[in-house]
Design a protein around this motif. Structure first.
Motif, mmCIF file in Angstrom:
data_model
loop_
_atom_site.group_PDB
_atom_site.id
_atom_site.type_symbol
_atom_site.label_atom_id
_atom_site.label_comp_id
_atom_site.label_asym_id
_atom_site.label_seq_id
_atom_site.Cartn_x
_atom_site.Cartn_y
_atom_site.Cartn_z
ATOM 1 N N ARG A 99 -38.734 -26.929 16.594
ATOM 2 C CA ARG A 99 -39.353 -28.104 17.206
ATOM 3 C C ARG A 99 -40.869 -28.013 17.270
ATOM 4 O O ARG A 99 -41.517 -28.911 17.813
ATOM 5 N N SER A 100 -41.447 -26.935 16.759
ATOM 6 C CA SER A 100 -42.875 -26.678 16.980
ATOM 7 C C SER A 100 -43.774 -27.787 16.435
ATOM 8 O O SER A 100 -44.721 -28.216 17.110
ATOM 9 N N ALA A 101 -43.498 -28.280 15.224
ATOM 10 C CA ALA A 101 -44.347 -29.324 14.639
ATOM 11 C C ALA A 101 -44.260 -30.616 15.444
ATOM 12 O O ALA A 101 -45.277 -31.279 15.698
ATOM 13 N N ALA A 102 -43.030 -30.974 15.869
ATOM 14 C CA ALA A 102 -42.845 -32.190 16.667
ATOM 15 C C ALA A 102 -43.507 -32.038 18.033
ATOM 16 O O ALA A 102 -44.141 -32.979 18.541
ATOM 17 N N LEU A 103 -43.373 -30.851 18.629
ATOM 18 C CA LEU A 103 -44.009 -30.601 19.926
ATOM 19 C C LEU A 103 -45.526 -30.637 19.813
ATOM 20 O O LEU A 103 -46.211 -31.156 20.695
ATOM 21 N N ARG A 128 -44.275 -27.478 28.106
ATOM 22 C CA ARG A 128 -43.059 -27.309 28.917
ATOM 23 C C ARG A 128 -42.442 -28.663 29.259
ATOM 24 O O ARG A 128 -41.220 -28.836 29.216
ATOM 25 N N GLN A 129 -43.284 -29.623 29.588
ATOM 26 C CA GLN A 129 -42.787 -30.966 29.901
ATOM 27 C C GLN A 129 -42.117 -31.596 28.687
ATOM 28 O O GLN A 129 -41.041 -32.186 28.792
ATOM 29 N N ASN A 130 -42.750 -31.483 27.531
ATOM 30 C CA ASN A 130 -42.207 -32.088 26.314
ATOM 31 C C ASN A 130 -40.938 -31.388 25.829
ATOM 32 O O ASN A 130 -40.072 -32.019 25.229
ATOM 33 N N VAL A 131 -40.818 -30.085 26.091
ATOM 34 C CA VAL A 131 -39.586 -29.369 25.750
ATOM 35 C C VAL A 131 -38.430 -29.911 26.583
ATOM 36 O O VAL A 131 -37.330 -30.167 26.075
ATOM 37 N N ARG A 132 -38.690 -30.104 27.882
ATOM 38 C CA ARG A 132 -37.647 -30.619 28.776
ATOM 39 C C ARG A 132 -37.256 -32.049 28.430
ATOM 40 O O ARG A 132 -36.080 -32.428 28.532
ATOM 41 N N GLU A 133 -38.250 -32.849 28.024
ATOM 42 C CA GLU A 133 -38.012 -34.280 27.870
ATOM 43 C C GLU A 133 -37.761 -34.715 26.423
ATOM 44 O O GLU A 133 -37.675 -35.923 26.164
ATOM 45 N N MET A 134 -37.626 -33.768 25.502
ATOM 46 C CA MET A 134 -37.422 -34.164 24.112
ATOM 47 C C MET A 134 -36.134 -34.981 23.978
ATOM 48 O O MET A 134 -35.060 -34.569 24.387
ATOM 49 N N GLU A 135 -36.263 -36.176 23.393
ATOM 50 C CA GLU A 135 -35.164 -37.114 23.325
ATOM 51 C C GLU A 135 -34.097 -36.690 22.320
ATOM 52 O O GLU A 135 -34.389 -36.049 21.310
ATOM 53 N N GLU A 149 -34.857 -34.329 9.691
ATOM 54 C CA GLU A 149 -34.377 -33.312 10.623
ATOM 55 C C GLU A 149 -34.525 -33.884 12.029
ATOM 56 O O GLU A 149 -35.578 -34.416 12.386
ATOM 57 N N GLN A 150 -33.446 -33.807 12.823
ATOM 58 C CA GLN A 150 -33.467 -34.391 14.166
ATOM 59 C C GLN A 150 -33.018 -33.378 15.221
ATOM 60 O O GLN A 150 -32.528 -32.297 14.880
ATOM 61 N N TRP A 151 -33.166 -33.774 16.488
ATOM 62 C CA TRP A 151 -32.863 -32.890 17.604
ATOM 63 C C TRP A 151 -31.600 -33.345 18.330
ATOM 64 O O TRP A 151 -31.462 -34.517 18.666
ATOM 65 N N ASP A 152 -30.678 -32.402 18.525
ATOM 66 C CA ASP A 152 -29.456 -32.658 19.290
ATOM 67 C C ASP A 152 -29.691 -32.121 20.701
ATOM 68 O O ASP A 152 -29.687 -30.907 20.931
#
Length: 235
Positions: A99-103, A128-135, A149-152
């Motif tokens: 997730r580093s590039a998206a973060l 930290r906020q964006n890690v918690r709130e990643m949709e 590539e997406q996040w589950d």
């Protein structure tokens, strides 16, 4: 005699000051519409193309935007260095790598908007906020074969659905996902403007259908009333 100049070539001949003046006029026009919509002087039904106008204004502003200054380039480079320094120190940093590039893109966008100091503590707080709130379904990047590539969020893992960006739809990207999806802001805004025009056309057709339906009901009621009145007279 008609000119054979393309639109792009013709615009290139227009002084930048003139284009900026036109953009300022458009911005003033949009602001006037929004103010009059708020106090109900204007009708929302008559201004359904407002999102398209605002998107077009943003595209024009971006096209006329000044290039990054050397100071801004240095600031962005320093932010990137600080970002990865913080990432390496976070717990379970290896798990964050997909997730580093998206973060980075989302955190930098928020950082630029707040205009905060380029310090590690603030950057860490945003990460930290964006890690918690990643949709769920957040776009993390585009593979070489063009699939996204997406996040589950439930499994806390990256996945690839096999869907290509054109199938996913540029209009469905969030602003902070543009960088990882390699999509320019102007293309994204143009997609939103096109969607807004389509939605306005659908809304107009719906209003027409409702108007015709109302007129038809009114006509039937008048016929029915006339029939009842005629029947009472004959009796």
């Amino acid at each position: 005699m008609k000119s054979n100049l393309s639109l792009q070539a013709a615009l290139a001949l227009v002084p930048t000051a003139v284009l900026k003046s036109l953009v300022a006029m458009a911005a003033s026009h949009i602001e006037d519409i929004e103010i009059n919509l708020q106090d109900h002087t204007y009708s929302a039904a008559d201004n359904q193309d407002l999102p398209a106008k605002k998107a077009a204004l943003e595209i024009a502003r971006e096209a006329l935007a000044e290039p990054m200054t050397p100071e801004a380039v240095v600031r962005a480079r320093e932010f990137n260095i600080n970002f990865y320094q913080v990432m390496l120190k976070l717990p379970r940093s290896e798990e964050l790598r997909p997730r580093s590039a998206a973060l980075l893109a989302k955190t930098r966008l928020e950082f630029d908007r707040t205009g905060g100091a380029n310090d590690l503590a603030q950057i860490e707080s945003l990460i930290r906020q964006n890690v918690r709130e990643m949709e769920d379904g957040a776009v993390l990047g585009v593979r070489e074969d063009g699939t996204i590539e997406q996040w589950d969020a439930e499994r806390q893992a990256a996945y690839n659905s096999g869907e290509k960006l054109e199938e996913y739809g540029v209009v469905n990207l969030r602003e902070h996902e543009l960088e990882v999806a390699c999509v320019s802001r102007s293309v994204w805004l143009a997609a939103h403007a096109e969607l807004s025009v389509d939605q306005t056309a659908i809304a107009a057709r719906t209003l027409d259908d409702e108007f015709v339906g109302a007129r038809l009901l009114d006509w039937l009621e008048k016929i029915n009333a006339a029939g009842v009145e005629g029947a009472s007279k004959t009796s």
